[in-house]
Write a protein that holds these residues in place. Structure first.
Motif, PDB file in Angstrom:
ATOM      1  N   ALA A 114     -30.568  66.617 -14.938  1.00 32.92           N
ATOM      2  CA  ALA A 114     -29.866  67.881 -15.177  1.00 32.92           C
ATOM      3  C   ALA A 114     -30.326  68.948 -14.179  1.00 32.92           C
ATOM      4  O   ALA A 114     -29.512  69.685 -13.629  1.00 32.92           O
ATOM      5  CB  ALA A 114     -30.090  68.354 -16.616  1.00 32.92           C
ATOM      6  N   VAL A 115     -31.636  69.004 -13.922  1.00 33.98           N
ATOM      7  CA  VAL A 115     -32.161  70.006 -12.984  1.00 33.98           C
ATOM      8  C   VAL A 115     -31.632  69.720 -11.570  1.00 33.98           C
ATOM      9  O   VAL A 115     -31.237  70.638 -10.849  1.00 33.98           O
ATOM     10  CB  VAL A 115     -33.714  70.053 -13.010  1.00 33.98           C
ATOM     11  CG1 VAL A 115     -34.235  71.048 -11.972  1.00 33.98           C
ATOM     12  CG2 VAL A 115     -34.219  70.419 -14.396  1.00 33.98           C
ATOM     13  N   ARG A 116     -31.571  68.438 -11.208  1.00 30.00           N
ATOM     14  CA  ARG A 116     -31.022  68.086  -9.878  1.00 30.00           C
ATOM     15  C   ARG A 116     -29.552  68.466  -9.767  1.00 30.00           C
ATOM     16  O   ARG A 116     -29.106  68.975  -8.748  1.00 30.00           O
ATOM     17  CB  ARG A 116     -31.166  66.585  -9.627  1.00 30.00           C
ATOM     18  CG  ARG A 116     -32.597  66.179  -9.413  1.00 30.00           C
ATOM     19  CD  ARG A 116     -32.650  64.738  -8.996  1.00 30.00           C
ATOM     20  NE  ARG A 116     -34.015  64.242  -9.067  1.00 30.00           N
ATOM     21  CZ  ARG A 116     -34.339  62.960  -9.040  1.00 30.00           C
ATOM     22  NH1 ARG A 116     -33.391  62.041  -8.936  1.00 30.00           N
ATOM     23  NH2 ARG A 116     -35.586  62.591  -9.098  1.00 30.00           N
ATOM     24  N   TRP A 117     -28.790  68.196 -10.835  1.00 29.59           N
ATOM     25  CA  TRP A 117     -27.351  68.515 -10.827  1.00 29.59           C
ATOM     26  C   TRP A 117     -27.174  70.031 -10.700  1.00 29.59           C
ATOM     27  O   TRP A 117     -26.345  70.508  -9.916  1.00 29.59           O
ATOM     28  CB  TRP A 117     -26.701  67.979 -12.112  1.00 29.59           C
ATOM     29  CG  TRP A 117     -25.203  67.921 -12.058  1.00 29.59           C
ATOM     30  CD1 TRP A 117     -24.439  66.866 -11.638  1.00 29.59           C
ATOM     31  CD2 TRP A 117     -24.280  68.954 -12.442  1.00 29.59           C
ATOM     32  NE1 TRP A 117     -23.105  67.179 -11.747  1.00 29.59           N
ATOM     33  CE2 TRP A 117     -22.979  68.436 -12.231  1.00 29.59           C
ATOM     34  CE3 TRP A 117     -24.429  70.250 -12.938  1.00 29.59           C
ATOM     35  CZ2 TRP A 117     -21.831  69.185 -12.510  1.00 29.59           C
ATOM     36  CZ3 TRP A 117     -23.281  70.992 -13.211  1.00 29.59           C
ATOM     37  CH2 TRP A 117     -21.999  70.456 -12.986  1.00 29.59           C
ATOM     38  N   ALA A 118     -27.991  70.782 -11.452  1.00 33.01           N
ATOM     39  CA  ALA A 118     -27.919  72.243 -11.404  1.00 33.01           C
ATOM     40  C   ALA A 118     -28.269  72.743 -10.001  1.00 33.01           C
ATOM     41  O   ALA A 118     -27.636  73.670  -9.479  1.00 33.01           O
ATOM     42  CB  ALA A 118     -28.856  72.850 -12.444  1.00 33.01           C
ATOM     43  N   ALA A 119     -29.271  72.111  -9.383  1.00 40.88           N
ATOM     44  CA  ALA A 119     -29.692  72.520  -8.040  1.00 40.88           C
ATOM     45  C   ALA A 119     -28.543  72.334  -7.042  1.00 40.88           C
ATOM     46  O   ALA A 119     -28.280  73.209  -6.210  1.00 40.88           O
ATOM     47  CB  ALA A 119     -30.907  71.705  -7.601  1.00 40.88           C
ATOM     48  N   ALA A 120     -27.817  71.197  -7.166  1.00 37.61           N
ATOM     49  CA  ALA A 120     -26.698  70.932  -6.248  1.00 37.61           C
ATOM     50  C   ALA A 120     -25.595  71.978  -6.415  1.00 37.61           C
ATOM     51  O   ALA A 120     -25.031  72.462  -5.432  1.00 37.61           O
ATOM     52  CB  ALA A 120     -26.145  69.527  -6.494  1.00 37.61           C
ATOM     53  N   ARG A 121     -25.288  72.342  -7.678  1.00 44.15           N
ATOM     54  CA  ARG A 121     -24.253  73.357  -7.918  1.00 44.15           C
ATOM     55  C   ARG A 121     -24.713  74.718  -7.387  1.00 44.15           C
ATOM     56  O   ARG A 121     -23.933  75.490  -6.845  1.00 44.15           O
ATOM     57  CB  ARG A 121     -23.944  73.490  -9.411  1.00 44.15           C
ATOM     58  CG  ARG A 121     -23.429  72.214 -10.075  1.00 44.15           C
ATOM     59  CD  ARG A 121     -22.022  71.868  -9.663  1.00 44.15           C
ATOM     60  NE  ARG A 121     -21.943  71.138  -8.393  1.00 44.15           N
ATOM     61  CZ  ARG A 121     -22.377  69.886  -8.215  1.00 44.15           C
ATOM     62  NH1 ARG A 121     -22.950  69.219  -9.179  1.00 44.15           N
ATOM     63  NH2 ARG A 121     -22.254  69.286  -7.040  1.00 44.15           N
ATOM     64  N   ALA A 122     -26.015  75.021  -7.559  1.00 45.89           N
ATOM     65  CA  ALA A 122     -26.543  76.309  -7.115  1.00 45.89           C
ATOM     66  C   ALA A 122     -26.467  76.433  -5.601  1.00 45.89           C
ATOM     67  O   ALA A 122     -26.190  77.514  -5.075  1.00 45.89           O
ATOM     68  CB  ALA A 122     -27.980  76.476  -7.599  1.00 45.89           C
ATOM     69  N   VAL A 123     -26.687  75.316  -4.897  1.00 40.39           N
ATOM     70  CA  VAL A 123     -26.582  75.331  -3.435  1.00 40.39           C
ATOM     71  C   VAL A 123     -25.142  75.635  -3.031  1.00 40.39           C
ATOM     72  O   VAL A 123     -24.886  76.507  -2.202  1.00 40.39           O
ATOM     73  CB  VAL A 123     -27.040  73.978  -2.834  1.00 40.39           C
ATOM     74  CG1 VAL A 123     -26.678  73.895  -1.353  1.00 40.39           C
ATOM     75  CG2 VAL A 123     -28.545  73.803  -3.025  1.00 40.39           C
ATOM     76  N   GLU A 124     -24.175  74.919  -3.648  1.00 40.86           N
ATOM     77  CA  GLU A 124     -22.759  75.127  -3.332  1.00 40.86           C
ATOM     78  C   GLU A 124     -22.348  76.581  -3.524  1.00 40.86           C
ATOM     79  O   GLU A 124     -21.701  77.182  -2.690  1.00 40.86           O
ATOM     80  CB  GLU A 124     -21.880  74.299  -4.298  1.00 40.86           C
ATOM     81  CG  GLU A 124     -21.684  72.864  -3.915  1.00 40.86           C
ATOM     82  CD  GLU A 124     -20.873  72.110  -4.981  1.00 40.86           C
ATOM     83  OE1 GLU A 124     -20.543  70.967  -4.720  1.00 40.86           O
ATOM     84  OE2 GLU A 124     -20.592  72.658  -6.065  1.00 40.86           O
ATOM     85  N   ALA A 125     -22.717  77.128  -4.714  1.00 37.60           N
ATOM     86  CA  ALA A 125     -22.179  78.422  -5.112  1.00 37.60           C
ATOM     87  C   ALA A 125     -23.124  79.580  -4.776  1.00 37.60           C
ATOM     88  O   ALA A 125     -22.817  80.723  -5.072  1.00 37.60           O
ATOM     89  CB  ALA A 125     -21.893  78.411  -6.613  1.00 37.60           C
TER      90      ALA A 125
END
Lengths: 157, 148
Positions: free
Chosen positions: B19-30
């Motif tokens: 979950a933390v990795r998925w959140a990190a990927a979204r945070a990078v995008e946005a």
């Protein structure tokens, strides 16, 4: 970064259209590709015991179901209403949780999107949440948009 | 509608790490900020088998793991983040912080099959996905895709 492929479960409910709207708004800017799916629950046929009430309930057979061209047109209209750009559309019949999870695997999606309704514990026993079923059964991440999100919490920018 | 703030739950479980990795990927995008939180209640203590050394020590131990280990995907991704340990059941902690911070998205890890008790009482994913005011992403424990 490779754009995400996103499967949106879309039925007639406002909750699901809202979930689709949220997914479109959040992920369209990053070039996401969308697939929308509508799953019709099959009616359970029963055998009437001529005055003795229902004597048997037969398991439904998905082969009876003929996807209607209208169903696909309606699905595309709802997708457009939600701002989902240029999706692939799928109309299927059967158990919604099974159909949605297996479609996600078949299409190799990165995310499933579904709306949720809060229900009482008793109602949950007889009418289990489709969103909860998908969360348990899915092998890919699931974005759930709760009913409460509709009444606020959207940040327009 | 954009993602500016993401609240993610961390407890060291395989699902929460994904979950933390998925959140990190979204945070990078946005270009979003991530708030990574751990809920501390009696169930967390039992589940994590923390030594019987008192609340102060548990808190310190969770703090150490949160700061040293669980935030690592966020550091690797170079996203802005904050941490918090909240003394509440994890589901409550997540929803409270998400409301207070006016977050746009909650991200949590999936758990094992809860059975009948889980269905009646509500697992953390069940409660958050049905009661939160924000969209919630539940990430399976074995999820692995391009953004990792």
């Amino acid at each position: 970064m490779i754009p995400m492929k996103i499967l949106i479960a879309l039925d007639e409910s406002e909750t699901s259209v809202h979930a689709a709207r949220v997914a479109a708004a959040l992920f369209t800017p990053w070039g996401a590709e969308f697939v929308v799916i509508n799953v019709t629950r099959l009616p359970k046929p029963w055998v009437d015991g001529a005055g003795y009430g229902v004597v048997a309930v037969l398991p439904p057979d998905p082969a009876w179901f003929q996807p209607d061209h209208d169903d696909e047109v309606n699905l595309m209209e709802r997708a457009e209403e939600a701002g989902v750009a240029d999706p692939d559309a799928m109309v299927e019949a059967g158990d919604p949780v099974e159909a949605i999870c297996s479609a996600a695997n078949r299409h190799g999606v990165d995310l499933i999107v579904v709306g949720s309704h809060e229900k009482s514990a008793l109602r949950r026993l007889f009418d289990p949440s489709v969103a909860a079923g998908i969360v348990r059964g899915s092998s890919v991440p699931v974005l759930v948009v709760p009913e409460r999100h509709q009444n606020g919490g959207i940040n327009e920018t | 509608m954009t993602i500016r703030k993401i609240v993610v739950g961390a407890d060291g479980s395989p699902g929460s790490i994904r979950a933390v990795r998925w959140a990190a990927a979204r945070a990078v995008e946005a270009d979003a900020e991530v708030i990574i939180i751990t809920g501390l209640d009696i169930n967390t203590q039992l589940a994590r088998d923390l030594p019987p050394t008192g609340l102060g020590n548990w808190r310190a131990e969770l703090q150490r793991q949160l700061h040293n280990d669980w935030v690592q995907p966020l550091i690797d991704a170079g996203v802005t983040y904050r941490t918090a340990i909240v003394e509440a059941a994890p589901a409550v902690a997540l929803m409270q912080i998400a409301d207070n911070e006016d977050a746009d998205l909650i991200v949590i890890g999936a758990q094992g099959h809860g059975g009948l008790a889980g269905r009646l009482l509500g697992s953390v994913p069940y409660r958050v996905t049905h009661l939160a005011k924000q969209p919630v992403t539940v990430v399976p424990a074995d999820w692995q895709r391009y953004d990792e």
